[in-house]
Design an enzyme around this catalytic site. Sequence first.
Site, PDB file in Angstrom:
ATOM      1  N   GLU A 108       0.844  -1.193   0.000  1.00  0.00           N
ATOM      2  CA  GLU A 108       0.000   0.000   0.000  1.00  0.00           C
ATOM      3  C   GLU A 108       0.875   1.238   0.000  1.00  0.00           C
ATOM      4  OE1 GLU A 108      -3.195   1.048  -0.294  1.00  0.00           O
ATOM      5  OE2 GLU A 108      -2.258   3.009   0.007  1.00  0.00           O
ATOM      6  N   SER A 130     -19.794   6.512  -0.731  1.00  0.00           N
ATOM      7  CA  SER A 130     -21.094   6.597  -0.066  1.00  0.00           C
ATOM      8  C   SER A 130     -21.369   5.440   0.888  1.00  0.00           C
ATOM      9  CB  SER A 130     -22.219   6.641  -1.104  1.00  0.00           C
ATOM     10  OG  SER A 130     -21.976   7.641  -2.049  1.00  0.00           O
ATOM     11  N   HIS A 148     -25.126  -1.968  -2.665  1.00  0.00           N
ATOM     12  CA  HIS A 148     -26.160  -1.868  -3.688  1.00  0.00           C
ATOM     13  C   HIS A 148     -26.943  -3.164  -3.814  1.00  0.00           C
ATOM     14  CE1 HIS A 148     -25.111   2.070  -5.226  1.00  0.00           C
ATOM     15  NE2 HIS A 148     -23.842   1.748  -5.059  1.00  0.00           N
ATOM     16  N   ILE A 164     -12.697  -0.080 -10.709  1.00  0.00           N
ATOM     17  CA  ILE A 164     -13.625  -0.526  -9.660  1.00  0.00           C
ATOM     18  C   ILE A 164     -14.312   0.685  -9.042  1.00  0.00           C
ATOM     19  CG2 ILE A 164     -13.908  -2.000  -7.625  1.00  0.00           C
ATOM     20  CD1 ILE A 164     -12.768  -3.416 -10.111  1.00  0.00           C
ATOM     21  N   CYS A 215     -18.330  13.529  21.641  1.00  0.00           N
ATOM     22  CA  CYS A 215     -19.403  13.627  20.650  1.00  0.00           C
ATOM     23  C   CYS A 215     -19.871  12.244  20.201  1.00  0.00           C
ATOM     24  CB  CYS A 215     -18.931  14.422  19.435  1.00  0.00           C
ATOM     25  SG  CYS A 215     -18.457  16.117  19.813  1.00  0.00           S
ATOM     26  N   CYS A 275     -11.165  16.386  21.070  1.00  0.00           N
ATOM     27  CA  CYS A 275     -10.446  15.135  21.312  1.00  0.00           C
ATOM     28  C   CYS A 275      -9.110  15.030  20.598  1.00  0.00           C
ATOM     29  CB  CYS A 275     -11.314  13.941  20.964  1.00  0.00           C
ATOM     30  SG  CYS A 275     -11.741  13.849  19.216  1.00  0.00           S
TER      31      CYS A 275
END
Lengths: 479, 414
Positions: free
Chosen positions: A31, A45, A49, A336, A402, A440
């Site tokens: 990576e 998002s 699906h 992709i 929070c 934080c």
Amino acid sequence: MYDAAIIGAGVSGVATAWQLSHYELRIALLEKCADVGFGVSKANSGIIHAGFHHPVNSLKARLEIRGNLMFEKLQYELGFPFRRDGILVVAFSPEEMVTVQKLYAQGIANGLRNLEMCGRERLLQLEPKLSGEVVGGFFAPGGGTIEPYRYVFSMVESARKNGLDLYCDFKVERGEFDGAHWTLTAASGETVKARYVVNAAGLFADDVSRNCGAEEFRIIPRKGEEYLLDRESPARPKRVIFPVPTRTSKGVLVIPTAEGTTMIGPTAEFTGDKGDVSTSADRMKQIVAQVRQMVEGISVKDIITSFAGLRPVLETEDFYIELSKKAPNFVQVAGIQSPGLTAAPAIGEYVKDILKNAGLKMMEKNGDHALPRRHEIRHETPETLATLHAEDPRWTHVVCRCENISEAEIIEAVRHGHTTLDGIKFYTRAGMGRCQGGFCSARIMMIVSRETGIPMEQLTKKGGNSRLLAGKLGSMEVI
Amino acid sequence: MINHKTCDVAVIGAGAAGLAAGTECASRGLAAVVIDREPLAGGILRQCIHNGFGVQYFKEELTGPEYAARVIAAAAGAGVEIKLNSTVSEAKRLADGTFELLVLSPADGVSRISARALMLAMGCRERNRGNIATPGTRPAGIFTAGAAQRLLNMEGMLPGTGAVIVGSGDIGLIMARRLVWSGIKVKAVIEIMPYPSGLTRNVVQCLHDFDIPLYLEHAVTNIFGRERVEGVEAAPLKDGIPQPDGKFSIDCDTVLFSVGLLPENELSRKLGVEINPATGGAVVDENLQTNIPGVFAGGNVLHVHDLVDFVSAEAVRAARGIVRYLGGELAPSGCPVTAGANLKYAIPNYFSPGVKTEFSFRPLIVSDRAELKAEQNGTVIWSKDLRFVRPSEMLNIEMTAGEGGLLFNLQHKE
């Protein structure tokens, strides 16, 4: 010497690594960023699906539908947040209903049996927050949401538990095949040797392909901006709400995320720049205007943050997942974009099969891929918290107020190798709440520094040159 | 094992308001527990190392930590129990009208604290870049002014080497000076309004004295930089719209956002406290009691203050209300208060006739000579001349009125 090296720790790369970790194989995951999932996979998002957006003989549809079905079992084993709340596609005019009918028919052709055509009344029953102006639509109960970075992290953890070697900050500059194996060279000069290579490099799959002497193609980034609303926003729907799609995009959605916030977006615009993840005022206005047509209660006042992701778009309409015809023992996994996240677990299987057919012998091994259940204090009862406290008092030391995240969870993130502020944020959610790390961040930095010995001034937001601080007070001359 | 504790008053927040309320309750014989998530009491005062605190309340000019030390000592002296490193994760009202808090801390684990009355003193959080959706990238180097203040003043860490400050609120102004004193260049302060939103004395002492340019009626329209901030783009505003032909860039590696404070009322909302959209804080009567009997509020969680001295005074008033509530002496007050011309809000929202009441307002205008009037039943019953009215400076007055709704108006005087 590895049996396989996978370039790119995004959803496709980690799914492949995870699949291969079920066999007696030596695998490496390479990576380029400081942590896994830091490219396209963290900025999307998060939709699972339902299998109606793509035509029946596309690889996209086939892998989307297969992938969709794999998430319950994966969640059970790996523990990432996933909810199957269902997708609603809503129409506001008779013309839009024509498209709705076509999508419904496509879903049926793809083999979906639980789709439901809805009139206005049924839609409002399924989702009371919808605008009263809807005329109809359909409901796909198989759709849902996940936290994509949690999915990536947990796949990597599970694979590493079963022998995967992870190399971060390893940007493959070139790959050379000597007839028997590949040598992949990083920018640092470090090399990794493997018999087979999988190119799952997302936005940079075209560069990696070229640098390995494989096919020439072009990835064109298409940017999508997303905006997050406060978890207390009264506009949060139960279902994922889709408008009728256009020719180029699935549209701007209203997404009840798996962790309880609401997300609106994405837009879709081509950008020439693979590093451009900026947001803009115009797109925000566009998104808000479009979603307010669907859910009227959405207010700009509820926005707590925004981000943008880049879809790695190929000129072809479909996924490009094939053994290279040019470079030996080299598998291409490119283009992709949506429904890539949904398809990812199936992509992993598909690539594993390509490798098997290409001659990589796979002996199943007895592994343990399940991850121990994580404790997240925001989901625990007071009784469990009291028990956890008895083991380690840091479980009841709240660091991110929070989102209700404890010091123990931050430490766990660090111990799993996440030492950037973003990595910790994606692992724990600390900093994702309404104050956006205002309270934080300093605490988290102190904890990371304490746990790793890295001086605070060397900590980064996301690796590379993203230093959070400039140095210690007193180190700069006052003019 | 879940701990149980009972007290008369549970105070959420050990900042200036919480400590003052706790001290007043304890000195009147009530068992008061003050709960705070920080490791030390004092709230935001701890990081405000500049002076200017206490001029009214203690008749001395103190730094934030000095003011905090005084109020902490007073609390200790009065027998207030302070629970630090403790987070209230839930606040419930029980059927009998008492309250139960679920509190998490490393020292005690999980505790349920029962109280007959609650004082909300949670203060504020800062509005941030995400809230105002400033376009651009999301590199390292973006801070809210208060977060940068904490890093600098309490951890001794420099946020960057060259900064642009968005917003001319007090925290941003104070930090402009603080950054300069730390060796960091401050290139500009960018403010969307045509006037600064902080105290005049801060504009003078923090910007003018250091030759830091203040761009009024400008907005930051873009932030650049992929890994670390590289610069911002700013543009002049016309009717609130950025004018593209006037835009310019400023190189910097740090952006501080000082764009307002938001009272932290998440716990209050979950409890069912009615919130006033004009303040972001609870709707209260002259005792500073909310719509829920036994729940009181004061300090920044009620409305954003500019002087801690008024926070302390307000919290003491709330505590006196708590004492009377627990003594069964509080009657509901019925007369509504309305903020009229040129006023953003008026507190309290209800008052009792015949009782001398402190009122606080935020003006919406800048005026060197103005008049504040109180109208009741169509007649002006009270007025006061005011000099140097500014939106950045809270107005506090005291008056008594008879029966009937009160309407306050602020008018500019020639």
